[in-house]
Design a protein around this motif. Structure first.
Motif, short mmCIF file in Angstrom:
data_model
loop_
_atom_site.label_atom_id
_atom_site.label_comp_id
_atom_site.label_asym_id
_atom_site.label_seq_id
_atom_site.Cartn_x
_atom_site.Cartn_y
_atom_site.Cartn_z
N THR A 18 18.17 -50.51 89.01
CA THR A 18 19.31 -49.65 88.78
C THR A 18 19.52 -48.94 89.80
O THR A 18 20.49 -48.22 89.87
N TYR A 19 18.84 -48.99 90.91
CA TYR A 19 18.92 -47.89 92.19
C TYR A 19 18.82 -49.19 93.39
O TYR A 19 18.26 -50.22 93.53
N LYS A 28 21.17 -44.93 96.24
CA LYS A 28 22.09 -44.53 95.16
C LYS A 28 21.65 -45.09 93.66
O LYS A 28 20.90 -46.16 93.80
N ASN A 29 22.25 -44.39 92.75
CA ASN A 29 22.15 -44.82 91.31
C ASN A 29 23.54 -45.86 91.03
O ASN A 29 24.35 -45.52 91.19
N ASN A 30 22.89 -47.19 90.88
CA ASN A 30 23.90 -48.11 90.67
C ASN A 30 24.66 -47.87 89.46
O ASN A 30 25.89 -48.36 89.22
N VAL A 31 23.93 -47.42 88.23
CA VAL A 31 24.41 -47.36 86.90
C VAL A 31 25.57 -46.23 87.08
O VAL A 31 26.76 -46.20 86.38
N ARG A 32 25.31 -45.25 87.81
CA ARG A 32 26.27 -44.14 87.65
C ARG A 32 26.91 -44.16 89.10
O ARG A 32 28.10 -43.25 89.23
N ASP A 33 26.86 -45.02 89.82
CA ASP A 33 27.57 -45.12 91.21
C ASP A 33 27.53 -43.70 91.96
O ASP A 33 28.74 -43.46 92.43
N ARG A 34 26.49 -43.42 92.01
CA ARG A 34 26.23 -42.12 92.86
C ARG A 34 25.09 -41.86 93.79
O ARG A 34 24.17 -42.55 93.46
#
Length: 168
Positions: A18-19, A28-34
């Motif tokens: 998920t990163y 980046k955090n792929n789930v939050r797109d941050r």
């Protein structure tokens, strides 16, 4: 090609899909797109906390970049920063290394020597001088470090020289 002409490439982090980590050393955090905000750890390396199955692990960014982008056919255990700047985690600044290669890279040895070196004052007849370290003095006169240390601890005489630590 410098970093500003390169394209940023993202790869998933093994075990933490998920990163993602980029060849520029960003996470980046792929789930939050941050983008993750790195912090410096006790050794001044940039780290991020990655969460998987409710468990957070602290990971060094330079290691994540190396694992994602740099082949390691010799299974070297450490990642070396070529420019010795711990915050520069760009892929072109990293390489896999052995413990010895990493410890001896660049100015590490001379920095460690300066950190531990104690200056000594030597005198013989009409000659007197201050040397930045026992090693420098021993090399200059063809002596040994252990012989100079022994003299400093015992009687202050070595090969006809009076030797003393410089008071700081």
């Amino acid at each position: 090609m410098d970093r500003y002409q390169m394209i940023e490439i993202w790869k998933p982090i093994k075990g933490y899909e998920t990163y993602s980590v980029s060849n520029f050393g960003r996470v980046k955090n792929n789930v939050r797109d941050r983008m993750m905000k790195p912090i410096k750890n006790y050794a001044n390396y940039l780290v991020v906390g990655l969460r998987n199955n409710g468990v957070t692990k602290i990971k060094r960014i330079h290691r994540l970049v190396a694992e994602a982008f740099i082949p390691n056919p010799c299974n070297k255990p450490e990642v070396n920063h070529l420019d010795e700047v711990k915050s520069n985690n760009s892929v072109e600044n990293l390489e896999w290394a052995t413990r010895t290669e990493n410890a001896n890279w660049g100015t590490a040895t001379s920095r460690a020597h300066k950190k531990t070196a104690k200056p000594i004052f030597v005198k013989k007849d009409n000659f007197s001088n201050t040397f930045e370290s026992i090693t420098k003095f021993a090399n200059e006169i063809g002596g040994t470090q252990s012989g100079v240390v022994w003299a400093l601890k015992r009687n202050g005489k070595y090969k006809g020289f009076e030797v003393n630590y410089v008071k700081q």
